[in-house]
Design a protein around this motif. Structure first.
Motif, mmCIF file in Angstrom:
data_model
loop_
_atom_site.group_PDB
_atom_site.id
_atom_site.type_symbol
_atom_site.label_atom_id
_atom_site.label_comp_id
_atom_site.label_asym_id
_atom_site.label_seq_id
_atom_site.Cartn_x
_atom_site.Cartn_y
_atom_site.Cartn_z
ATOM 1 N N GLN A 169 7.455 -8.115 12.107
ATOM 2 C CA GLN A 169 7.503 -6.663 11.933
ATOM 3 C C GLN A 169 8.914 -6.100 12.115
ATOM 4 O O GLN A 169 9.166 -4.928 11.820
ATOM 5 N N TRP A 175 8.737 -3.031 5.771
ATOM 6 C CA TRP A 175 8.507 -1.592 5.727
ATOM 7 C C TRP A 175 8.816 -1.001 4.360
ATOM 8 O O TRP A 175 8.230 0.009 3.960
ATOM 9 N N ALA A 178 5.639 -1.713 2.696
ATOM 10 C CA ALA A 178 4.568 -0.884 3.256
ATOM 11 C C ALA A 178 4.561 0.513 2.645
ATOM 12 O O ALA A 178 3.503 1.027 2.256
ATOM 13 N N TRP A 217 2.376 1.988 11.263
ATOM 14 C CA TRP A 217 1.633 1.730 10.024
ATOM 15 C C TRP A 217 0.943 2.992 9.519
ATOM 16 O O TRP A 217 0.903 3.240 8.301
ATOM 17 N N TRP A 222 -0.854 3.842 5.787
ATOM 18 C CA TRP A 222 -1.887 2.803 5.762
ATOM 19 C C TRP A 222 -3.078 3.179 6.651
ATOM 20 O O TRP A 222 -2.919 3.865 7.662
#
Length: 295
Positions: A169, A175, A178, A217, A222
């Protein structure tokens, strides 16, 4: 509305009863994977015990209960894809793929030996059932994003399940992917973060603290599902089923709290067994503890 609520409750209870009936079978599969991980590491001379043992229950529920795959047709175009950012834990995936019938179990005997298709990291061109050739961590979610976009463009109902480590992470590319997945509203993309709290250099919070992951997140758009115990089959099934089969807008991620080295007492929760090799006495003890079962 009351009828709908009752039907939903009955459905949830039915799922729980199914997983209870199958728990013994799933437990034996988990034991098999852990014992094979010990054996393959013994063949290789070194292996990622901690990282492999922390994801065993996740793998078992995914492949034996939730994912749509065809071992006899490994390139089936509408199969669910599974990618591993922490590809060094593939030593736990190979016994499972073999058990399902993707390749003969005898192939395991040559793990990492010259001429073997099974390396420390999976090679999708050599290993049937492997959908991503891993290496340096951090690229996995970007690859999964591309797969999910491609599948949606083709009208496929297949899902992409992307397993990441908590140490992973810290990678910026995670990211970037993401935020892109949320922007493109990819309901067919599911992330799993194996939060075993350790990496090759120590505790992840001490090396580089990424908490609170849940807030991060969520802020990237998400749906977040928190799994308190990644070794409890009931909880694992409920969390993964909600992420994969639930009606969720956009991508979902399961934050799975696990224990590195789970199943072998002297490995559990320690970063020192991220990578290692067992002597004869410790190897015998590890086999005994795994056979006795998780506590």
């Amino acid at each position: 509305k009351k009828s709908q609520k009752n039907n939903k409750l009955i459905k949830e209870m039915s799922k729980r009863s199914v997983i209870e009936r199958e728990k013994k079978i799933l437990t034996e599969k988990a034991k098999m994977i852990r014992k094979e991980t010990l054996r393959l590491t013994d063949i290789c001379g070194s292996g990622h015990y901690g990282s492999a043992f922390s994801i065993v229950e996740l793998l078992v529920v995914l492949y034996y209960r939730l994912m749509h795959v065809r071992p006899s047709e490994s390139n089936w175009k509408d199969r669910d894809r599974f990618t591993m950012g922490k590809g060094h834990a593939a030593i736990a995936l190979y016994p499972l793929l073999s058990d399902l019938g993707f390749f003969p179990t005898t192939d395991l005997d040559g793990y990492t030996r010259l001429g073997s298709s099974l390396g420390d990291h999976p090679d999708m061109k050599k290993v049937k059932g492997a959908d991503f050739s891993s290496g340096s961590i951090g690229h996995n979610l970007s690859v999964s994003l591309g797969m999910a976009l491609g599948l949606r463009a083709k009208g496929s109902l297949a899902r992409v399940i992307c397993l990441m480590g908590d140490g992973e992470q810290t990678e910026g590319q995670i990211w970037e992917a993401a935020i892109s997945a949320a922007h493109f509203n990819l309901e067919n993309l599911i992330g799993i973060v194996d939060i075993n709290t350790v990496g090759s250099d120590g505790k992840t919070k001490e090396v580089m603290n990424t908490e609170p992951l849940s807030d991060k997140w969520k802020s990237f758009g998400w749906n977040v599902i928190e799994l308190k115990d990644g070794h409890n089959f009931n909880l694992v099934f409920e969390a993964l089923d909600a992420a994969i089969n639930g009606i969720n807008p956009g991508p979902s991620v399961v934050l799975a709290n696990t224990i590195a080295g789970k199943g072998v007492s002297f490995m559990e929760g320690t970063w020192q067994w991220h990578l290692g090799f067992l002597g004869k006495k410790d190897l015998e003890k590890a086999y005994e503890e795994i056979e006795r079962g998780l506590e």
